[in-house]
Design an enzyme around this catalytic site. Structure first.
Site, PDB file in Angstrom:
ATOM      1  N   ARG A 238       0.982  -1.319  -0.079  1.00  0.00           N
ATOM      2  CA  ARG A 238       0.112   0.064   0.004  1.00  0.00           C
ATOM      3  C   ARG A 238       0.834   1.045   0.008  1.00  0.00           C
ATOM      4  O   ARG A 238       0.697   2.311  -0.786  1.00  0.00           O
ATOM      5  CB  ARG A 238      -0.797  -0.283   1.383  1.00  0.00           C
ATOM      6  CG  ARG A 238      -1.889  -1.013   1.278  1.00  0.00           C
ATOM      7  CD  ARG A 238      -2.969  -0.981   2.157  1.00  0.00           C
ATOM      8  NE  ARG A 238      -2.501  -1.379   3.490  1.00  0.00           N
ATOM      9  CZ  ARG A 238      -2.903  -2.602   4.130  1.00  0.00           C
ATOM     10  NH1 ARG A 238      -3.399  -3.342   3.315  1.00  0.00           N
ATOM     11  NH2 ARG A 238      -2.710  -2.663   5.437  1.00  0.00           N
TER      12      ARG A 238
ATOM     13  N   LYS B 128     -10.830  15.241   6.023  1.00  0.00           N
ATOM     14  CA  LYS B 128     -11.913  14.954   5.153  1.00  0.00           C
ATOM     15  C   LYS B 128     -12.996  14.105   5.937  1.00  0.00           C
ATOM     16  O   LYS B 128     -12.491  13.223   6.846  1.00  0.00           O
ATOM     17  CB  LYS B 128     -11.677  14.456   3.903  1.00  0.00           C
ATOM     18  CG  LYS B 128     -12.629  14.074   2.997  1.00  0.00           C
ATOM     19  CD  LYS B 128     -12.284  12.921   1.926  1.00  0.00           C
ATOM     20  CE  LYS B 128     -13.157  11.644   2.550  1.00  0.00           C
ATOM     21  NZ  LYS B 128     -12.875  10.528   1.467  1.00  0.00           N
TER      22      LYS B 128
ATOM     23  N   LYS C 125     -16.938  18.873  -0.940  1.00  0.00           N
ATOM     24  CA  LYS C 125     -16.407  17.917  -2.065  1.00  0.00           C
ATOM     25  C   LYS C 125     -18.061  17.409  -2.716  1.00  0.00           C
ATOM     26  O   LYS C 125     -18.180  16.410  -1.737  1.00  0.00           O
ATOM     27  CB  LYS C 125     -15.557  16.993  -1.317  1.00  0.00           C
ATOM     28  CG  LYS C 125     -15.076  15.869  -2.146  1.00  0.00           C
ATOM     29  CD  LYS C 125     -14.053  15.088  -1.830  1.00  0.00           C
ATOM     30  CE  LYS C 125     -13.889  13.718  -2.301  1.00  0.00           C
ATOM     31  NZ  LYS C 125     -12.566  13.084  -2.226  1.00  0.00           N
TER      32      LYS C 125
HETATM   33  C1  5MM Z   1     -10.440   7.433  -1.727  1.00  0.00           C
HETATM   34  O1  5MM Z   1     -11.586   6.725  -1.550  1.00  0.00           O
HETATM   35  C2  5MM Z   1     -12.508   7.329  -0.343  1.00  0.00           C
HETATM   36  C3  5MM Z   1     -13.249   6.166   0.206  1.00  0.00           C
HETATM   37  O2  5MM Z   1     -12.669   5.730   1.208  1.00  0.00           O
HETATM   38  P1  5MM Z   1     -13.511   4.309   2.200  1.00  0.00           P
HETATM   39  O3  5MM Z   1     -12.399   3.240   2.005  1.00  0.00           O
HETATM   40  O4  5MM Z   1     -13.378   5.031   3.491  1.00  0.00           O
HETATM   41  O5  5MM Z   1     -14.804   4.088   1.658  1.00  0.00           O
HETATM   42  C4  5MM Z   1     -13.471   8.246  -0.757  1.00  0.00           C
HETATM   43  O6  5MM Z   1     -14.129   8.940   0.397  1.00  0.00           O
HETATM   44  C5  5MM Z   1     -13.139   9.226  -1.684  1.00  0.00           C
HETATM   45  O7  5MM Z   1     -12.254  10.284  -1.168  1.00  0.00           O
HETATM   46  C6  5MM Z   1     -14.140   9.871  -2.392  1.00  0.00           C
HETATM   47  O8  5MM Z   1     -15.291   9.087  -2.538  1.00  0.00           O
HETATM   48  C7  5MM Z   1     -13.912  10.407  -3.912  1.00  0.00           C
HETATM   49  O9  5MM Z   1     -13.187   9.072  -4.644  1.00  0.00           O
HETATM   50  P2  5MM Z   1     -13.715   8.967  -6.020  1.00  0.00           P
HETATM   51  O10 5MM Z   1     -13.071   7.562  -6.376  1.00  0.00           O
HETATM   52  O11 5MM Z   1     -15.013   8.727  -5.845  1.00  0.00           O
HETATM   53  O12 5MM Z   1     -13.282  10.207  -6.776  1.00  0.00           O
END
Ligand code: 5MM
Length: 335
Positions: A44, A134, A217
């Site tokens: 990772r 976030k 966001k």
């Molecule tokens: C990076 O993915 C995040 C998800 O984390 P979890 O493992 O806690 O579900 C997610 O929050 C992400 O920051 C946002 O959804 C934006 O990612 P995408 O792929 O939708 O651009």
């Protein structure tokens, strides 16, 4: 200008956007297993270090959202990950929610947890180098959802989180994500996203959050992935702008969209059109996870110790999105 407002503006300055690399170990394991790589802390880290040390970070990525495991890891050159990110000219951030759990009273919906002990965790993250955070609320769209209960309780949690984050001198990213999964139309996505965002701001104001020191966001306005209602990218951009104009107070300095399962090109094209039509004062940029990492991850998985090829792919996507964040992208630049 307040310190928080400065941080928020710096993250999104000159077309820069955010790399959402905050996948929890569960999600990251799915991503790595998807390309047949074993999900270990070392792997990772290796993938993430590959991206964070890519040259595209300096010009196109103003902030990186980390997961708890990553913010504590050291690079191959024995530096802390937040140090590497700062040296690349970007700002380290951290996901501080502890995930979405079943919402009592409406078991088909989710409530995001993580408020207990948050004040103390935030102090530690600040010491580790984070300057923004976030928290993601997740909502599904269908006839009866999101329910009033989920809209109210997630907005309340997002506001309590934001107030605590600002108390610790960090910028909270407020992420209410209405999922693309389902048969809903773009009209339904528009009305439900508007309702959710309005409620979030009602609660943020009630909790005395300084709106100049946050970033929003949101999802774009799309029809569900199983919907018959197909709309053009131009309509996505116009509906998204209309929704945000009606529901986001003008003090908010910037909006950084999530990609939410759109393809890499779709996410770039929609962002570009949003900026071409943008008649607001909001900076409209990206905070993409999948749409910035997918192709780079696929390439990296073929030879995980050869970082160059995947860095080139990542640099390209970061550049394309930075252009889109200024309405300067076009399809021919993809080749
Ligand atoms: C990076 O993915 C995040 C998800 O984390 P979890 O493992 O806690 O579900 C997610 O929050 C992400 O920051 C946002 O959804 C934006 O990612 P995408 O792929 O939708 O651009």
């Amino acid at each position: 200008m307040s310190e928080l407002n400065k941080i928020a503006l710096k993250i999104l300055e000159k077309g820069r956007g955010i790399l959402a690399a905050d996948e929890s170990n569960g999600t990251m394991t799915k991503r790595l297993e998807g390309v047949k790589i074993l999900s270990t802390p070392e792997n990772r880290l290796l993938f993430r270090e590959t991206l964070f040390s890519a040259s595209g970070m300096t010009k196109y990525i103003g902030g990186v959202i980390l997961y708890d495991e990553t913010i504590r890891q050291k690079t191959s050159k024995n530096r802390m990950i937040p140090e590497l990110i700062s040296e690349m000219g970007s700002t380290p951030g951290i996901k501080v929610d502890t995930g979405a759990k079943v919402l009592a009273g409406s078991p088909n919906e989710k409530i995001t947890e993580g408020l207990d002990g948050l004040r103390e965790r935030l102090k530690e993250y600040y010491k580790l180098g984070a300057r923004f955070t976030k928290w993601r609320g997740v909502y599904s769209i269908s006839k009866n959802y999101p329910s009033k209960l989920s809209i109210q309780s997630n907005a309340h949690a997002l506001a309590r989180y934001s107030a605590l984050v600002q108390e610790t001198n960090m910028v909270p990213i407020v992420e209410p994500e209405l999922l693309m999964d389902g048969e809903h139309s773009s009209r339904e996505c528009f009305s439900k996203t508007s309702e959710v965002i309005k409620k979030c701001f009602e609660e943020l104001i009630l909790h005395k959050v300084d709106l100049k020191g946050i970033l929003l966001k949101p999802n774009m306005i799309l029809s569900g992935n199983k919907s018959k209602d197909k709309i053009s990218n131009e309509e996505v951009a116009k509906l998204t702008l209309k929704c945000l104009k009606n529901s986001v107070p003008s003090e908010v300095p910037g909006i950084a969209f999530l990609s939410g399962g759109q393809s890499e090109i779709e996410a770039t094209e929609n962002l570009d059109l949003i900026n071409k039509y943008n008649d607001t004062d909001f900076i409209m940029s990206f905070s993409y996870g999948r749409a910035l990492q997918q192709s780079a991850l696929k390439y990296w998985s073929k030879d995980i110790h050869n970082s160059e090829g995947s860095q080139q792919i990542f640099n390209h996507r970061a550049k394309m999105n930075a252009l889109a964040a200024q309405g300067k992208w076009s399809k021919d630049l993809e080749n």
